[in-house]
Design a protein around this motif. Structure first.
Motif, PDB file in Angstrom:
ATOM      1  N   THR A 612       0.834  -1.205   0.000  1.00 30.97           N
ATOM      2  CA  THR A 612       0.000   0.000   0.000  1.00 30.97           C
ATOM      3  C   THR A 612       0.869   1.256   0.000  1.00 30.97           C
ATOM      4  OG1 THR A 612      -1.800  -1.136   1.152  1.00 30.97           O
ATOM      5  CG2 THR A 612      -1.779   1.267   1.243  1.00 30.97           C
ATOM      6  N   GLU A 614       3.936   1.514  -1.077  1.00 34.74           N
ATOM      7  CA  GLU A 614       4.639   1.610  -2.357  1.00 34.74           C
ATOM      8  C   GLU A 614       3.703   2.046  -3.485  1.00 34.74           C
ATOM      9  OE1 GLU A 614       6.429  -2.182  -2.831  1.00 34.74           O
ATOM     10  OE2 GLU A 614       7.908  -1.875  -1.251  1.00 34.74           O
ATOM     11  N   LEU A 615       2.450   1.600  -3.431  1.00 33.96           N
ATOM     12  CA  LEU A 615       1.487   2.022  -4.439  1.00 33.96           C
ATOM     13  C   LEU A 615       1.232   3.523  -4.354  1.00 33.96           C
ATOM     14  CD1 LEU A 615      -1.110  -0.907  -4.299  1.00 33.96           C
ATOM     15  CD2 LEU A 615       0.273  -0.255  -6.272  1.00 33.96           C
ATOM     16  N   ARG A 616       1.158   4.047  -3.142  1.00 29.98           N
ATOM     17  CA  ARG A 616       0.951   5.490  -2.981  1.00 29.98           C
ATOM     18  C   ARG A 616       2.143   6.275  -3.521  1.00 29.98           C
ATOM     19  NH1 ARG A 616      -1.389   4.847   3.196  1.00 29.98           N
ATOM     20  NH2 ARG A 616      -3.537   4.300   2.597  1.00 29.98           N
ATOM     21  N   ALA A 618       4.083   5.246  -5.877  1.00 33.50           N
ATOM     22  CA  ALA A 618       4.176   5.031  -7.324  1.00 33.50           C
ATOM     23  C   ALA A 618       2.957   5.556  -8.068  1.00 33.50           C
ATOM     24  CB  ALA A 618       4.345   3.538  -7.614  1.00 33.50           C
ATOM     25  N   ARG A 619       2.078   6.281  -7.381  1.00 33.18           N
ATOM     26  CA  ARG A 619       0.860   6.781  -8.011  1.00 33.18           C
ATOM     27  C   ARG A 619       1.210   7.591  -9.268  1.00 33.18           C
ATOM     28  NH1 ARG A 619      -1.094   9.287  -3.981  1.00 33.18           N
ATOM     29  NH2 ARG A 619      -2.699   7.816  -3.296  1.00 33.18           N
ATOM     30  N   THR A 621       2.477   6.334 -12.029  1.00 29.28           N
ATOM     31  CA  THR A 621       3.467   5.641 -12.854  1.00 29.28           C
ATOM     32  C   THR A 621       2.813   4.397 -13.461  1.00 29.28           C
ATOM     33  OG1 THR A 621       4.319   4.135 -11.161  1.00 29.28           O
ATOM     34  CG2 THR A 621       5.211   6.381 -11.194  1.00 29.28           C
ATOM     35  N   THR A 624       2.129   0.597 -11.079  1.00 28.05           N
ATOM     36  CA  THR A 624       1.207   0.261  -9.992  1.00 28.05           C
ATOM     37  C   THR A 624       0.538  -1.095 -10.207  1.00 28.05           C
ATOM     38  OG1 THR A 624      -0.461   1.601 -11.124  1.00 28.05           O
ATOM     39  CG2 THR A 624       0.758   2.654  -9.335  1.00 28.05           C
ATOM     40  N   ALA A 628       0.610  -4.046  -7.467  1.00 32.78           N
ATOM     41  CA  ALA A 628      -0.671  -4.463  -6.876  1.00 32.78           C
ATOM     42  C   ALA A 628      -0.866  -5.968  -6.928  1.00 32.78           C
ATOM     43  CB  ALA A 628      -1.822  -3.764  -7.599  1.00 32.78           C
TER      44      ALA A 628
END
Length: 755
Positions: A612, A614-616, A618-619, A621, A624, A628
């Motif tokens: 979570t 890392e996803l934020r 990488a928003r 890009t 994601t 995920a």
């Protein structure tokens, strides 16, 4: 021109019979090429043909390629290339000189007159020699023999005798010394305007002890004698490196002023190039030598040796102190070590490794996970209803042992009576894929040359809809594994076009491919739409491991055969191999729920929190989608490992979770890195990434200019130079001078190396 009447079909066999090594040339170009999936593409590995004769199989294959031209590989032959376009008399004079000095060869080729090329046999292969606009092409190079010239739109001509009618032994023989002597004499005939504006290399003379360090005053005085009259790019870079090596960053204004003498100077580009320079063994000695060759005589009171002014403090004293005071060696950042798990997955992997001619543990593991995952289909699930359907791609070079795992699985499934769980070697259409999964919902497809398959399936602009539908259906089947896949509706429902629904499909795909083919098949859209994220991509750590002398005839172990049967029967809950083959919705499917132990729950909970974050970060890009899927793929692997250990009463342990998370996380991040380095949306971006990757592959030593030219023959000189300037300006590549066996040369090095 049709394939049946291509140059390759007409002349290829005759050239091979006469002793020449040949290769296919792309229509309308001078470049080697291959014909794949209905279109021509570059052939980067064509130089392999210099080391061996052309095979009958290659000749047969190439002769069927449409409009294929023929190139001759240098090595056994050398070609004198007289690249003079505007002075026919001069071109003819140099041809006469070649015939006098090297022999009166009957092999004369004309492409665009008055340019011409003469072919000779070599006493011993040697590297090509260039004296622009003249060149002797040989080892590592090729020339076009039969094709349509891209400028004249007419076939190349052999006005005296066709090369296809000349046995190689009938050509005059030359050696490297003769070739060099001829070029030296021929260059003297050229007017100054035709010669390259290139600074001569310094003579091989001993340099003073402090040749690299100079003084600003001496360097400025010397530069006044080195005019920048529109020098070529390499010479311009060489002077910049020498200035920076002599007086450091303080020489920026000197370089800018010297560069501004040329009409080609762009101040912003000059400043960016200066920032990228990383001089190694070049400095004041080069500047002084070039200036003296042009008449400079230093004043008696001028201090030349910059090191003499600062002997009290070594300019690298700070760095040396850090090295001296280092308390521990630098540790490797990558401490990953592949662990083969316990249970059936591990047993199957170890059997593949033990029987392979070239053992590939990582690829064997990927194949084993897919095989066991397919047999588990519709019989086991996690508490969150995840299933064992996997898409895995093993990536390794040709000849590295990719095929062995698939062969072992075929043998074992046949011995266990489970061959119905194997799909065909190829998938011809999206409808064909659905038909196979409807017939056997728990099925494994093993696809060789997966990159070629993906290239066609992912290309929505050029491939027909029934091919692109394969990837679409794979994506939908992956998502529908825990529910019902609803088939397509047809306007005409006549028995052949009935809607086919599939209850809890378990499609597993194991593909193998080469790196170049796989990454070149993808575009950015495949990353963004999530189709790539569903694949676990496993690049081998060793393309060519040592051969296993004990490999040979295999006898499927009884224990493995029984283990596969037990899992296919759901741990003994179902009897016989035919259970569950009917795909209709009326068929009862009640998979066993595999519980997750507390330690495994904690591990996956922590992973979810990390993903979570890392996803934020990488928003926005394209990565994601890959991030995920890490948690989902890790749970699938943990499920398969747990069932492989105990098919009757499985439970996902902390060890299962830790092993799966480490494996999936590592290769997901490797995929992110590979996408950044290889995947592009257009040819321009693809060429930039390809050249950067070529430079990066050379490591910390960098790649010399001549080496880079040989490895980037898929683009022309102008494009190559533009890309190099862009990479330097972007800070991705630095330039330096390095010593070679003969003379200093310009080299390129990537600023960031892959760990």
């Amino acid at each position: 021109m049709s394939a049946a009447f291509s140059f390759m079909a007409r002349f290829g066999a005759r050239l091979v019979a006469n002793g020449y090594a040949i290769l296919p040339i792309q229509p309308g170009t001078k470049k080697p090429g291959r014909y794949r999936s209905g279109e021509w593409c570059d052939y980067p590995a064509w130089t392999r043909h210099a080391a061996r004769a052309t095979t009958d199989l290659e000749l047969q294959l190439w002769s069927g390629w449409p409009d294929a031209g023929i190139g001759i590989v240098g090595g056994a032959v050398a070609a004198v290339d007289i690249d003079i376009a505007d002075n026919a008399e001069l071109a003819l004079d140099i041809e006469r000189l070649a015939r006098e000095r090297l022999g009166d060869t009957p092999a004369l080729r004309i492409g665009r007159a008055p340019k011409r090329l003469l072919v000779y046999r070599t006493v011993k292969p040697f590297k090509g020699i260039k004296r622009h606009p003249l060149e002797v092409l040989c080892l590592g190079q090729q020339f076009v023999a039969y094709a349509v010239h891209p400028a004249t739109n007419r076939p190349y001509e052999w006005p005296e005798e066709s090369l296809a009618d000349l046995d190689i032994a009938s050509l005059p023989a030359i050696d490297e010394e003769q070739a060099r002597a001829f070029l030296d004499e021929a260059v003297a005939l050229l007017p100054q305007a035709l010669r390259s504006a290139t600074l001569a290399e310094p003579a091989k003379a001993p340099r003073p002890a402090h040749a690299q360090q100079g003084t600003p005053e001496a360097v400025q005085a010397a530069l006044a004698f080195i005019p920048n009259a529109d020098l070529d790019y390499d010479s311009w870079v060489r002077i910049g490196l020498a200035i920076k090596g002599a007086i450091g960053d303080g020489g920026a204004s000197l370089f800018a002023a010297w560069s501004a003498q040329s009409a080609k100077d762009v101040p912003a580009a000059t400043a960016k190039a200066w920032a990228s320079f990383r001089p190694n063994s070049i400095g004041a000695g080069t500047i002084y030598h070039l200036a003296m060759e042009r008449g400079w005589k230093p004043d008696a009171g001028l201090e030349l040796d910059g090191a003499a002014l600062r002997d009290a403090v070594h300019p690298a004293a700070g760095m040396l102190a850090k090295i001296s005071n280092a308390s521990a060696p630098i540790q490797e950042q990558d401490q990953f070590s592949l662990v083969i798990p316990d249970g059936l997955v591990g047993d199957l992997t170890r059997y593949m490794v033990a029987t392979a001619r070239r053992p590939q543990p990582l690829l064997s593991l990927g194949a084993s996970l897919c095989a066991v995952g397919a047999l588990m289909g519709r019989k086991y699930r996690t508490e969150s209803n995840l299933r064992s359907n996997l898409y895995i791609v093993g990536v390794a070079d040709s000849g590295s042992g990719k095929n062995h795992s698939r062969e072992v699985i075929n043998d074992l499934f046949l011995a266990a009576g489970l061959v119905d769980h194997l799909g065909g070697n190829k998938i011809a259409s999206g409808a064909g894929l659905l038909t196979a999964v409807h017939r056997q919902p728990a099925i494994l497809f093993q696809i060789d040359e997966f990159g070629m398959f993906l290239s066609a399936a992912a290309d929505r602009r050029r491939s027909p809809q029934h091919i692109t539908a394969i990837l679409d259906n794979m994506t939908e089947l992956y998502t529908a594994a825990g529910g019902v896949f609803l088939g397509a509706e047809y306007a005409n429902r006549d028995g052949h076009n009935e809607r086919r629904d599939i209850n809890q499909p378990c499609l597993c795909v194991y593909g193998t491919t080469t790196p170049v083919r796989f990454w070149s098949a993808l575009e950015g859209s495949n990353v963004i739409d999530g189709s790539l994220a569903r694949f676990i991509i496993l690049p081998t750590e060793d393309d060519y491991p040592e051969e296993n002398p004990s490999s040979g005839i295999r006898v499927p172990p009884a224990g493995l055969v029984e283990g596969l049967r037990l899992i296919a029967a759901g741990g003994g809950r179902q009897i016989g191999n035919l259970v569950g083959r009917t795909a209709g919705l009326e068929t009862a499917v009640d998979p066993m729920v595999v519980p997750m132990q507390p330690a495994a729950q904690d591990a996956f909970r922590a992973l979810g929190q990390e993903i979570t974050r890392e996803l934020r970060e990488a928003r926005g890009t394209p990565f994601t989608a890959i991030l995920a899927r890490i948690g989902e793929n890790a749970q699938k692997l943990a499920l398969i490992r747990a069932v492989g250990i105990d098919p009757v009463a499985p439970a996902i342990s902390g060890d299962d979770a830790d092993w799966s998370i480490e494996l999936v996380r590592r290769y997901a991040l490797r995929t992110v890195s590979a996408v950044e380095r290889h995947v592009a949306d257009n040819d321009t971006e693809r060429n930039h990434k390809r050249i950067l990757e070529i430079i990066r592959s050379a490591g910390s030593d960098g790649l010399g200019k001549s080496q880079l030219i040989r490895r980037t023959q898929f683009i022309d000189k102008r494009q190559r130079d533009e890309i190099l300037v862009t990479l330097v300006e972007a800070g991705l590549v630095t330039m330096a001078m390095r010593s070679t066996a003969t003379k200093p040369g310009l080299s390129y090095r990537a600023t960031q190396q892959e760990v």
